[in-house]
Design an enzyme around this catalytic site. Structure first.
Site, PDB file in Angstrom:
ATOM      1  N   HIS A 158       1.215  -8.925  -0.749  1.00 23.92           N
ATOM      2  CA  HIS A 158       2.683  -8.680  -0.130  1.00 23.92           C
ATOM      3  C   HIS A 158       2.724  -7.369   1.041  1.00 23.92           C
ATOM      4  CE1 HIS A 158       7.529  -7.098  -0.692  1.00 23.92           C
ATOM      5  NE2 HIS A 158       7.061  -7.249   1.137  1.00 23.92           N
TER       6      HIS A 158
ATOM      7  N   GLU B 253       4.871  -6.355   8.523  1.00 25.32           N
ATOM      8  CA  GLU B 253       3.775  -5.200   7.079  1.00 25.32           C
ATOM      9  C   GLU B 253       2.699  -4.940   7.828  1.00 25.32           C
ATOM     10  OE1 GLU B 253       4.152  -4.995   3.819  1.00 25.32           O
ATOM     11  OE2 GLU B 253       5.842  -6.553   4.129  1.00 25.32           O
TER      12      GLU B 253
ATOM     13  N   HIS C  41       4.938  -0.547   8.066  1.00 23.67           N
ATOM     14  CA  HIS C  41       4.206  -0.199   7.034  1.00 23.67           C
ATOM     15  C   HIS C  41       3.026   0.949   7.788  1.00 23.67           C
ATOM     16  CE1 HIS C  41       6.972  -1.380   3.777  1.00 23.67           C
ATOM     17  NE2 HIS C  41       6.903  -2.422   3.794  1.00 23.67           N
TER      18      HIS C  41
END
Length: 306
Positions: free
Chosen positions: A81, A163, A167
């Site tokens: 993930h 991602e 993040h």
């Protein structure tokens, strides 16, 4: 007028001073501390993350939705993930550097997740990660990502860029000098944004391989099954014993009985790039059903690479 020979040391001194102001991030010279355990202000945010709760997160999907295009899941492995930075109090930021926003479908679409937050514009420039890795000959990294970092219902690169944008830009150790942050890469690289992206992708993989979730569960007799359910305590205790701390387990479905994800929490010794992680118990309680069997389903037919 100064002779050239006399001027050179002056120019060198000025050059060194300028470089010192922006490039002074040799973290090997800084005593590493565990993130979220410092009692004083972080001396160099390029060497220790400000958002220091580091989460290594994984999915258990049973299909990709793009099997007809050759996108299948790896056998006997959970998929990646991401690698997330939470603040030490459990809160978190997102899309922290909009100059490095490459997500075609930002979720949420503001930096705060609320309507009064700064809007996150959708990226319209297509795949930047695949050609970047090809440009620098990172063929093994790209192949690994294509096998283990799988998206569901969209091309993998869209997930990778989501991602990174959401993040990685909130980890201070990947900062590139935008919005008044330090430049953690300095003049060593021609393009600091490219450097931060490759650095993050490699960090994700380095963290992920420390958490072989499928193997840990299988060693305890817990394997995917369409006929046998498991108690949430058995799943969580098995992974806690193997990893060193209690992870978060995520479940889907109306009764929260379908196992879909795991988050491993840690403090980072120095930069998360080094992936020296101290396991820490979850700060978010599992949402899985505590009284009914949890289903760790087998992969759909034709959805797994053998």
């Amino acid at each position: 007028m100064l002779a050239l020979a006399a001027l050179l040391p002056v120019l060198a001194s000025l050059s060194t001073a300028n470089a010192w102001a922006s490039d002074n991030h040799t973290c090997a010279l800084t005593k590493p501390i565990y993130s979220c355990e410092n009692t004083t202000a972080i001396v160099d945010t390029c060497c220790s993350p400000v958002q220091g709760f580091v989460l290594t997160t994984q999915f258990w999907d049973t299909y990709t939705g793009l099997e007809s295009e050759g996108s299948v899941l790896p056998a006997e492995a959970w998929t990646i993930h991401g690698l997330w930075p939470d603040r030490c109090d459990g809160s978190y930021g997102q899309y922290c550097d909009l100059d490095r926003q490459y997500d075609p479908s930002p979720s949420p679409n503001t930096t705060t997740g609320t309507k009064d937050g700064t809007p996150v514009p959708a990226w319209e420039g297509g795949d930047v990660i695949t050609p970047l890795l090809q440009k620098y000959g990172k063929w093994d990294l790209l192949a690994y990502m294509q096998k283990y970092w799988k998206s569901q219902g969209s091309p993998d690169w869209i997930f990778w860029q989501h991602e990174f944008s959401k993040h990685a830009t909130c980890f201070s150790t990947y900062d590139v000098g935008n919005y008044g942050t330090p430049d953690c890469y300095g003049s060593l690289y021609e393009n600091t944004t490219e450097a931060s992206m490759i650095d993050f992708l490699e960090s994700v993989i380095k963290a992920q391989v420390q958490y072989p979730t499928y193997e840990w569960l299988a060693d305890a007799g817990v394997i995917p099954s369409n006929r046998t359910g498991y108690a949430i305590s058995q799943l969580q205790d098995t992974l806690a014993d193997a990893s060193g701390a209690v992870p978060y387990l995520g479940c889907s479905g109306p009764t929260k009985q379908i196992l879909t994800e795991v988050w491993y929490y840690a403090h980072s010794l120095g930069r998360p790039q080094e992936s020296i992680l101290k396991p820490i118990d979850q700060t978010t309680k599992s949402n899985c059903n505590a009284t009914q069997p949890i289903w760790y389903y087998e992969r759909s037919k034709g959805s797994e690479l053998y």
